[in-house]
Scaffold this motif. Structure first.
Motif, PDB file in Angstrom:
ATOM      1  N   ASP A   1      -3.452  12.549   6.859  1.00  0.00           N
ATOM      2  CA  ASP A   1      -3.798  11.283   6.212  1.00  0.00           C
ATOM      3  C   ASP A   1      -4.726  11.463   5.025  1.00  0.00           C
ATOM      4  O   ASP A   1      -4.985  10.503   4.285  1.00  0.00           O
ATOM      5  CB  ASP A   1      -4.459  10.321   7.215  1.00  0.00           C
TER       6      ASP A   1
ATOM      7  N   PHE B   1      -1.990   2.947  10.941  1.00  0.00           N
ATOM      8  CA  PHE B   1      -2.133   2.289   9.641  1.00  0.00           C
ATOM      9  C   PHE B   1      -1.960   0.780   9.841  1.00  0.00           C
ATOM     10  O   PHE B   1      -0.944   0.330  10.374  1.00  0.00           O
ATOM     11  CB  PHE B   1      -1.090   2.785   8.646  1.00  0.00           C
TER      12      PHE B   1
ATOM     13  N   TRP C   1       0.857  -1.192   0.000  1.00  0.00           N
ATOM     14  CA  TRP C   1       0.000   0.000   0.000  1.00  0.00           C
ATOM     15  C   TRP C   1       0.887   1.234   0.000  1.00  0.00           C
ATOM     16  O   TRP C   1       1.901   1.290   0.709  1.00  0.00           O
ATOM     17  CB  TRP C   1      -0.880   0.038   1.243  1.00  0.00           C
ATOM     18  N   TYR C   2       0.468   2.246  -0.761  1.00  0.00           N
ATOM     19  CA  TYR C   2       1.180   3.509  -0.852  1.00  0.00           C
ATOM     20  C   TYR C   2       0.223   4.666  -0.580  1.00  0.00           C
ATOM     21  O   TYR C   2      -0.969   4.594  -0.892  1.00  0.00           O
ATOM     22  CB  TYR C   2       1.780   3.714  -2.250  1.00  0.00           C
ATOM     23  N   GLN C   3       0.786   5.726  -0.057  1.00  0.00           N
ATOM     24  CA  GLN C   3       0.065   6.985   0.130  1.00  0.00           C
ATOM     25  C   GLN C   3       0.693   8.024  -0.797  1.00  0.00           C
ATOM     26  O   GLN C   3       1.921   8.076  -0.922  1.00  0.00           O
ATOM     27  CB  GLN C   3       0.195   7.442   1.578  1.00  0.00           C
ATOM     28  N   GLN C   4      -0.137   8.819  -1.425  1.00  0.00           N
ATOM     29  CA  GLN C   4       0.397   9.894  -2.273  1.00  0.00           C
ATOM     30  C   GLN C   4      -0.374  11.182  -2.028  1.00  0.00           C
ATOM     31  O   GLN C   4      -1.608  11.197  -2.067  1.00  0.00           O
ATOM     32  CB  GLN C   4       0.340   9.528  -3.755  1.00  0.00           C
ATOM     33  N   LYS C   5       0.367  12.248  -1.794  1.00  0.00           N
ATOM     34  CA  LYS C   5      -0.213  13.578  -1.635  1.00  0.00           C
ATOM     35  C   LYS C   5       0.068  14.396  -2.880  1.00  0.00           C
ATOM     36  O   LYS C   5       1.028  14.090  -3.615  1.00  0.00           O
ATOM     37  CB  LYS C   5       0.360  14.241  -0.382  1.00  0.00           C
TER      38      LYS C   5
ATOM     39  N   ALA D   1      -5.453  11.938   1.581  1.00  0.00           N
ATOM     40  CA  ALA D   1      -4.520  11.709   0.476  1.00  0.00           C
ATOM     41  C   ALA D   1      -5.100  10.631  -0.431  1.00  0.00           C
ATOM     42  O   ALA D   1      -6.202  10.137  -0.217  1.00  0.00           O
ATOM     43  CB  ALA D   1      -3.161  11.263   1.015  1.00  0.00           C
TER      44      ALA D   1
ATOM     45  N   LEU E   1       3.562   2.515   2.556  1.00  0.00           N
ATOM     46  CA  LEU E   1       2.960   2.385   3.885  1.00  0.00           C
ATOM     47  C   LEU E   1       3.124   0.983   4.448  1.00  0.00           C
ATOM     48  O   LEU E   1       3.553   0.801   5.588  1.00  0.00           O
ATOM     49  CB  LEU E   1       1.459   2.700   3.822  1.00  0.00           C
TER      50      LEU E   1
ATOM     51  N   TYR F   1      -4.556   6.767  -1.940  1.00  0.00           N
ATOM     52  CA  TYR F   1      -3.961   5.510  -1.518  1.00  0.00           C
ATOM     53  C   TYR F   1      -4.045   4.498  -2.661  1.00  0.00           C
ATOM     54  O   TYR F   1      -5.095   4.347  -3.295  1.00  0.00           O
ATOM     55  CB  TYR F   1      -4.676   4.970  -0.280  1.00  0.00           C
TER      56      TYR F   1
ATOM     57  N   LYS G   1      -9.277   7.896  -2.987  1.00  0.00           N
ATOM     58  CA  LYS G   1      -9.036   9.217  -2.415  1.00  0.00           C
ATOM     59  C   LYS G   1      -9.748   9.313  -1.075  1.00  0.00           C
ATOM     60  O   LYS G   1     -10.974   9.103  -1.008  1.00  0.00           O
ATOM     61  CB  LYS G   1      -9.524  10.319  -3.352  1.00  0.00           C
TER      62      LYS G   1
END
Lengths: 107, 123
Positions: free
Chosen positions: A82, A62, A35-39, A84, A47, A86, A103
């Motif tokens: 948080d 998380f 899993w990745y988070q991107q802003k 962001a 993550l 995903y 989102k």
């Protein structure tokens, strides 16, 4: 090619509430899921890997679960940072594939 | 600390070519397999290509197979992506990403990303 399907596309959550994101693989990928988070304007940040192992420096709020074809990312109590996008990614088969993203927005 | 820096992006006409570069530091580059991943404006992430540490094994996504070529120069700690026959749909930010390795094992997720380099294909 393994298709990764994330749901929902958008999740509206109030700060402090719990968020649950889903990722489904079109065939079994064991636990080979990240899993990745991107802003906005930033590169993705790892993550979780192995479906449930937090990457270095990732807060305990998380968590991840699942294996085979069904996976979940849970954020136990949403903080302002948080909100962001995903993405999930399978690394069991070639080609590597990502979900289309979820989102998480402020309700 | 691992750092990756992509370069070489820019504006190119449809049908044109471009060569992207990625320089990695903070890791023993010649032991790391590498990848290219892209993200079109407002879209999700798309894995493009993989090259093993020795260049012996290479994979491509169908969307770029036959048009893009991945390569590396371990003496220069550098990864490359030669992009030919570019199309409007190749417009994206291109990231290079090493696989993730601990002291005992490596896995094909990505825990180090650069800021990417923007490629715009337009007349």
């Amino acid at each position: 090619e393994i298709v990764m399907t994330q749901s929902p596309a958008t999740l509206s959550v109030s700060p402090g509430e719990r968020a649950t994101l889903s990722c489904r693989a079109s065939q079994s990928i064991s636990s080979n899921l990240a899993w990745y988070q991107q802003k906005p304007g930033q590169a993705p940040r790892l993550l979780l890997y192995g479906a449930s192992t937090r990457a270095t420096g990732i807060p305990a709020r998380f968590s991840g679960s699942g294996s085979g074809t069904e996976f979940t990312l849970t954020i136990s109590s949403l903080q302002s940072e948080d909100f962001a996008l995903y993405y999930c990614q399978q690394y069991n088969n070639w080609p590597r594939t990502f979900g289309q993203g979820t989102k998480v927005e402020i309700k | 600390e691992v750092q990756v820096v992509e370069s070489g992006g820019g504006l190119v006409q449809p049908g044109g070519s471009l060569r992207l570069s990625c320089e990695a530091s903070g890791l023993t580059f010649n032991t790391y397999s590498m990848n290219w991943v892209r993200q079109a404006p407002g879209k999700g992430l798309e894995w493009l290509s993989y090259i093993s540490s020795t260049s012996r094994t290479i994979y491509y996504a169908d969307s770029v197979k036959g048009r893009f070529t991945i390569s590396r120069d371990n003496a220069k700690n550098s990864l490359y992506l030669q992009m030919n026959s570019l199309r409007a749909e190749d417009t994206a930010v291109y990231y290079c990403a090493p696989i993730s390795c601990s002291s005992t094992t490596c896995n094909h997720y990505f825990d180090n990303w650069g800021q990417g380099t923007l490629v715009t294909v337009s007349a």
